[in-house]
Write a protein that holds these residues in place. Sequence first.
Motif, PDB file in Angstrom:
ATOM      1  N   VAL A 188      13.415  25.192 -13.325  1.00  0.00           N
ATOM      2  CA  VAL A 188      13.275  25.280 -11.872  1.00  0.00           C
ATOM      3  C   VAL A 188      13.743  26.652 -11.390  1.00  0.00           C
ATOM      4  O   VAL A 188      14.817  27.119 -11.776  1.00  0.00           O
ATOM      5  CB  VAL A 188      14.089  24.192 -11.141  1.00  0.00           C
ATOM      6  CG1 VAL A 188      13.798  24.231  -9.642  1.00  0.00           C
ATOM      7  CG2 VAL A 188      13.770  22.814 -11.689  1.00  0.00           C
ATOM      8  N   TYR A 202      14.729  28.543  -7.927  1.00  0.00           N
ATOM      9  CA  TYR A 202      15.085  28.295  -6.535  1.00  0.00           C
ATOM     10  C   TYR A 202      15.207  29.614  -5.774  1.00  0.00           C
ATOM     11  O   TYR A 202      15.876  30.546  -6.229  1.00  0.00           O
ATOM     12  CB  TYR A 202      16.429  27.580  -6.429  1.00  0.00           C
ATOM     13  CG  TYR A 202      16.455  26.162  -6.948  1.00  0.00           C
ATOM     14  CD1 TYR A 202      15.948  25.108  -6.187  1.00  0.00           C
ATOM     15  CD2 TYR A 202      17.015  25.864  -8.184  1.00  0.00           C
ATOM     16  CE1 TYR A 202      16.000  23.801  -6.646  1.00  0.00           C
ATOM     17  CE2 TYR A 202      17.076  24.561  -8.653  1.00  0.00           C
ATOM     18  CZ  TYR A 202      16.563  23.533  -7.888  1.00  0.00           C
ATOM     19  OH  TYR A 202      16.614  22.240  -8.347  1.00  0.00           O
ATOM     20  N   PRO A 236      22.074  14.372 -11.811  1.00  0.00           N
ATOM     21  CA  PRO A 236      21.981  15.375 -10.744  1.00  0.00           C
ATOM     22  C   PRO A 236      22.964  16.529 -10.942  1.00  0.00           C
ATOM     23  O   PRO A 236      24.143  16.320 -11.226  1.00  0.00           O
ATOM     24  CB  PRO A 236      22.315  14.566  -9.487  1.00  0.00           C
ATOM     25  CG  PRO A 236      21.941  13.160  -9.828  1.00  0.00           C
ATOM     26  CD  PRO A 236      22.255  13.009 -11.289  1.00  0.00           C
ATOM     27  N   ASN A 237      22.444  17.756 -10.790  1.00  0.00           N
ATOM     28  CA  ASN A 237      23.298  18.929 -10.882  1.00  0.00           C
ATOM     29  C   ASN A 237      24.248  18.989  -9.697  1.00  0.00           C
ATOM     30  O   ASN A 237      24.037  18.333  -8.674  1.00  0.00           O
ATOM     31  CB  ASN A 237      22.443  20.196 -10.932  1.00  0.00           C
ATOM     32  CG  ASN A 237      21.557  20.248 -12.162  1.00  0.00           C
ATOM     33  OD1 ASN A 237      21.966  19.834 -13.241  1.00  0.00           O
ATOM     34  ND2 ASN A 237      20.339  20.753 -12.009  1.00  0.00           N
ATOM     35  N   ASP A 263      12.696  25.117  -3.936  1.00  0.00           N
ATOM     36  CA  ASP A 263      12.022  25.153  -5.232  1.00  0.00           C
ATOM     37  C   ASP A 263      10.706  25.917  -5.081  1.00  0.00           C
ATOM     38  O   ASP A 263       9.796  25.472  -4.377  1.00  0.00           O
ATOM     39  CB  ASP A 263      11.773  23.724  -5.705  1.00  0.00           C
ATOM     40  CG  ASP A 263      11.116  23.649  -7.083  1.00  0.00           C
ATOM     41  OD1 ASP A 263      10.617  24.683  -7.567  1.00  0.00           O
ATOM     42  OD2 ASP A 263      11.094  22.551  -7.666  1.00  0.00           O
ATOM     43  N   ASN A 300      16.077  23.613 -17.920  1.00  0.00           N
ATOM     44  CA  ASN A 300      16.080  22.193 -18.277  1.00  0.00           C
ATOM     45  C   ASN A 300      15.672  22.008 -19.737  1.00  0.00           C
ATOM     46  O   ASN A 300      14.940  22.822 -20.303  1.00  0.00           O
ATOM     47  CB  ASN A 300      15.132  21.410 -17.369  1.00  0.00           C
ATOM     48  CG  ASN A 300      15.642  21.318 -15.946  1.00  0.00           C
ATOM     49  OD1 ASN A 300      16.844  21.194 -15.711  1.00  0.00           O
ATOM     50  ND2 ASN A 300      14.740  21.411 -14.975  1.00  0.00           N
ATOM     51  N   ARG A 302      17.213  16.036 -13.545  1.00  0.00           N
ATOM     52  CA  ARG A 302      16.845  16.223 -14.949  1.00  0.00           C
ATOM     53  C   ARG A 302      17.998  16.862 -15.727  1.00  0.00           C
ATOM     54  O   ARG A 302      18.907  17.443 -15.159  1.00  0.00           O
ATOM     55  CB  ARG A 302      15.582  17.078 -15.038  1.00  0.00           C
ATOM     56  CG  ARG A 302      14.337  16.361 -14.529  1.00  0.00           C
ATOM     57  CD  ARG A 302      13.128  17.276 -14.505  1.00  0.00           C
ATOM     58  NE  ARG A 302      13.260  18.331 -13.502  1.00  0.00           N
ATOM     59  CZ  ARG A 302      12.363  19.303 -13.333  1.00  0.00           C
ATOM     60  NH1 ARG A 302      11.283  19.350 -14.108  1.00  0.00           N
ATOM     61  NH2 ARG A 302      12.538  20.216 -12.404  1.00  0.00           N
ATOM     62  N   VAL A 307      19.648  21.467  -4.520  1.00  0.00           N
ATOM     63  CA  VAL A 307      19.650  21.803  -5.958  1.00  0.00           C
ATOM     64  C   VAL A 307      20.143  20.637  -6.819  1.00  0.00           C
ATOM     65  O   VAL A 307      20.579  20.835  -7.941  1.00  0.00           O
ATOM     66  CB  VAL A 307      20.508  23.057  -6.224  1.00  0.00           C
ATOM     67  CG1 VAL A 307      19.869  24.281  -5.587  1.00  0.00           C
ATOM     68  CG2 VAL A 307      21.938  22.880  -5.734  1.00  0.00           C
ATOM     69  N   ASN A 308      20.068  19.421  -6.328  1.00  0.00           N
ATOM     70  CA  ASN A 308      20.575  18.259  -7.060  1.00  0.00           C
ATOM     71  C   ASN A 308      19.491  17.619  -7.922  1.00  0.00           C
ATOM     72  O   ASN A 308      19.330  16.403  -7.956  1.00  0.00           O
ATOM     73  CB  ASN A 308      21.177  17.231  -6.104  1.00  0.00           C
ATOM     74  CG  ASN A 308      20.164  16.696  -5.102  1.00  0.00           C
ATOM     75  OD1 ASN A 308      19.215  17.402  -4.751  1.00  0.00           O
ATOM     76  ND2 ASN A 308      20.375  15.471  -4.639  1.00  0.00           N
ATOM     77  N   ASP A 309      18.758  18.421  -8.652  1.00  0.00           N
ATOM     78  CA  ASP A 309      17.723  17.944  -9.569  1.00  0.00           C
ATOM     79  C   ASP A 309      18.362  17.009 -10.596  1.00  0.00           C
ATOM     80  O   ASP A 309      19.362  17.368 -11.226  1.00  0.00           O
ATOM     81  CB  ASP A 309      17.100  19.156 -10.261  1.00  0.00           C
ATOM     82  CG  ASP A 309      15.849  18.818 -11.063  1.00  0.00           C
ATOM     83  OD1 ASP A 309      15.790  17.715 -11.653  1.00  0.00           O
ATOM     84  OD2 ASP A 309      14.935  19.661 -11.130  1.00  0.00           O
ATOM     85  N   GLU A 369      11.138  19.450 -20.667  1.00  0.00           N
ATOM     86  CA  GLU A 369      11.157  19.514 -19.203  1.00  0.00           C
ATOM     87  C   GLU A 369      10.872  20.940 -18.722  1.00  0.00           C
ATOM     88  O   GLU A 369      11.278  21.922 -19.356  1.00  0.00           O
ATOM     89  CB  GLU A 369      12.528  19.088 -18.669  1.00  0.00           C
ATOM     90  CG  GLU A 369      12.870  17.620 -18.887  1.00  0.00           C
ATOM     91  CD  GLU A 369      12.294  16.715 -17.803  1.00  0.00           C
ATOM     92  OE1 GLU A 369      11.269  17.083 -17.200  1.00  0.00           O
ATOM     93  OE2 GLU A 369      12.868  15.644 -17.582  1.00  0.00           O
TER      94      GLU A 369
END
Length: 582
Positions: free
Chosen positions: A250, A252, A170-171, A262, A217, A195, A191-193, A247
Amino acid sequence: MNDSAPRLPASPPRLVILIALLLGGCAKRDDGNDRSSADAAERAPARSGVVHPPAPGFELRDVTAESGLSVRMVSGDRPAREILEVNGGGLALFDYDDDGHLDLFIANGATVPAPEDGPGSRLFRNLGGLRFEDVTGPSGLVHTRWSFGAATADVDADGREDVFVCCYGPNALFRQHAPGRFIESAAESGVNDPRWATSAAFGDLDLDGLLDLYVVNYLVFDHERPPPRARYKEQTVMGGPHGLTAEHDVLYRNEGDGRFRDVTADAGCLPPRPAYGLGAVILDFDGDGRPDIFVGNDSMANFLFRNEGEWRFRDIGVASGIASNFDGNDQATMGIAIGDVTGNGRPDVFTTNFSSDTNTLHVNLPEGFFEDQTRRWGLGQISHPFLGWSAAFVDLDLDGAEDLVSFNGHVYPEAKRETMDSEYEQPPLVFRREARRFVRVESGDPESWLRRPGRDRVAVFADLDGNGAIDIVVGELNAPVRLLAGPTPHGDRRWLVVSLDDGRNPGNRRALGATVTLSSGDERQTRWIFGGGFQSSGPPAAHFGIPASWSGAALRIRWPDGAITGRDLSGDDFSRRLHVTR
């Protein structure tokens, strides 16, 4: 001045290829497009040849020991055996405490067995005089997850800079909730993706006064079940990226109060085929007043998402000519540098690439196309043995023409000249601008930074001590971060550093997206305040060298909302920092 450029019509793929062949195949044109003449020009010796010793401005010295920047950039084990270990961390220059000095954030990595438990990222406060103090603990910016890129912006329009960190996992988003105090709020902000993210860029894409975010990503990687070894030039090497799953990036939209949504698919930034993304820049490339998004991809075509307004984007990378090189080949784009090499006021794009290939200079033409003029400018064959990472156009010698710097190092520890035509540890490539050519600068001093081989990955460039010279912070794979100090200007070496404060737009006070132009007579220099690059974030300031012939200049600022302001400068206004507000 009208900076707009004609729109490119939608074209079927075969028509685009035909247009590209027609544009690239015209022989004996004066603009250097002819392949044979360009190759011949590059093979011809430069007027001045190699500079021994370096000309004034290029004699940077390593001042790390006395700077207080005592931190090692960790990225897995040495030598690297997995693709997760090869990119290194990130650097970001920003004035977090608003004292007028650029501070330094270092996004640090970890190891494959323990990706959540690295030595930790660090925040260093600039004390002046190229001295720094570690304030990580007191600031609350404590983060041990494996980190890559870093980008800074005031995401909640509270007047304080925040820090976004790209991670394996997670970012993280550290919002500065009080002066000098950060708190991690990625989940709260959306924003806690999880990947693997490599780079990020902030910019006001819809011109609503709030800074939006593009996150790059890379690929799917399971550290508990890494991919099998692969073969490259008859050598056994680490696996990837080929054969691994890429990947999607994203996009935002900033919804206000630091919250993001997103909008990747709805905005048209979800291409049919994901790519191995490594870097991004948010900038108005076509002069229509709307910021676009350029994405550098590893071993795949690059993207250029043109902003068509109302949160609609279209990838014109292939149609515009910037997706690949002159031959139509996809490259392994790592570093991204933005400059105006032709003096036409449009942002040109230089990208660093893999060894046994060339770095690439795409010149931004008034017709709305990008043209690969790498060979014409002397930047082709010389980069073949190098694997490039961070790069920048910077005026090191303050002569009014931006020079070019790229830092290098191979991904394969097995790399040797005899087997891969390239060494694992490599020195930087530094080019001095001479008329319409770049000439490599070297040194006869074995201790010079120009000759130091390394596993360099990231770098940020700025005047850190206020003396007008460009200083460089370099992040090397599994090695201490270095600080290279530029020599204090003397004689007729004059300069100007312009920083902006957009008082009418508190959400974008640093004016990301602005264009700063300095001109005298028919001579013009253009700088852009933009977010992004390879895993790093430079300062929101425009640095100019002043030609000796200039007795004054006209300063023109195009603000992110399109408003234009300007002022006339005399010789007394040079060699200082100019803070412009509106």
